[in-house]
Design an enzyme around this catalytic site. Structure first.
Site, PDB file in Angstrom:
ATOM      1  N   ASP A   1       0.877  -1.166   0.000  1.00  0.00           N
ATOM      2  CA  ASP A   1       0.000   0.000   0.000  1.00  0.00           C
ATOM      3  C   ASP A   1       0.920   1.223   0.000  1.00  0.00           C
ATOM      4  O   ASP A   1       1.252   1.764   1.045  1.00  0.00           O
ATOM      5  CB  ASP A   1      -0.909  -0.006   1.237  1.00  0.00           C
ATOM      6  CG  ASP A   1      -1.830   1.210   1.264  1.00  0.00           C
ATOM      7  OD1 ASP A   1      -2.217   1.690   0.174  1.00  0.00           O
ATOM      8  OD2 ASP A   1      -2.157   1.690   2.357  1.00  0.00           O
TER       9      ASP A   1
ATOM     10  N   GLU B   1      -2.470  -1.830  -4.760  1.00  0.00           N
ATOM     11  CA  GLU B   1      -3.723  -1.210  -5.189  1.00  0.00           C
ATOM     12  C   GLU B   1      -3.423  -0.266  -6.335  1.00  0.00           C
ATOM     13  O   GLU B   1      -2.362   0.354  -6.380  1.00  0.00           O
ATOM     14  CB  GLU B   1      -4.374  -0.434  -4.039  1.00  0.00           C
ATOM     15  CG  GLU B   1      -5.186  -1.310  -3.132  1.00  0.00           C
ATOM     16  CD  GLU B   1      -6.106  -0.512  -2.209  1.00  0.00           C
ATOM     17  OE1 GLU B   1      -6.242   0.710  -2.378  1.00  0.00           O
ATOM     18  OE2 GLU B   1      -6.685  -1.132  -1.315  1.00  0.00           O
TER      19      GLU B   1
ATOM     20  N   ASP C   1      -2.159   1.186   7.058  1.00  0.00           N
ATOM     21  CA  ASP C   1      -1.453   0.949   5.786  1.00  0.00           C
ATOM     22  C   ASP C   1      -1.102  -0.524   5.653  1.00  0.00           C
ATOM     23  O   ASP C   1      -1.188  -1.106   4.572  1.00  0.00           O
ATOM     24  CB  ASP C   1      -0.152   1.767   5.709  1.00  0.00           C
ATOM     25  CG  ASP C   1      -0.365   3.228   6.026  1.00  0.00           C
ATOM     26  OD1 ASP C   1      -1.374   3.776   5.546  1.00  0.00           O
ATOM     27  OD2 ASP C   1       0.440   3.814   6.761  1.00  0.00           O
TER      28      ASP C   1
END
Length: 167
Positions: free
Chosen positions: A12, A72, A144
């Site tokens: 992330d 992502e 995170d």
């Protein structure tokens, strides 16, 4: 990989605090290996922060030898400066994984939520609760790291589905 399962690194990326999570996937069975956050000093110049991030990721990959990685897809927000900083961090994360010979799966945030919780509109709390349930005993370093583990889980599901199609 055989019986050992596949070690997946979820990322992330962020300039302030990049979350990372490592899981082992054997078919649909998942095990937590490690997770954490890589922080860079806001006072440091951008280039130096990117170097800090790259060195930490390279050390992490060298230590744990993941066989796959996932991140992502970039989320464009209202603040162009934030989006740009995020993009820099993401570029470094993808580059470090690719330089280590890892293929990187990329997933939209809604797809990650759907894979982990069952709905693309899931809240951060719901994602955290499901990650904790799917990886019992994992001490999660922060939000995170939760997101990084969620993207690793998504990649594991994706790979397991792809394998089913092959056989």
């Amino acid at each position: 990989h055989g019986e050992a399962g596949l070690i997946i690194l979820g990322l992330d990326p962020s300039l302030t605090s990049t979350g990372w999570g490592l899981i082992r996937a054997e078919g649909n069975r998942l095990a937590h290996l490690a997770n954490g956050q890589i922080k860079t000093a806001a006072s440091a110049p951008l280039a130096a922060r990117l170097v800090t991030l790259a060195e930490a990721l390279e050390a992490l990959i060298a230590e744990h030898h993941p066989q796959a990685a996932a991140a992502e897809e970039v989320f464009v927000n209202q603040n162009p400066a934030s989006t740009l900083k995020l993009s820099h961090a993401r570029g470094v994360a993808l580059m470090c994984a690719a330089r280590s010979g890892l293929e990187v799966g990329e997933y939209a945030p809604t797809l990650v939520k759907k894979a982990v919780v069952g709905t693309g509109g899931a809240s951060k709390d719901q994602v955290h609760a499901m990650v904790s349930r799917l990886l019992p005993g994992a001490k999660i370093a922060g939000p995170d790291a939760t997101d990084a583990l969620a993207v690793a889980i998504t990649h594991a599901h994706h790979l397991a589905s792809a394998m089913k199609g092959v056989r």
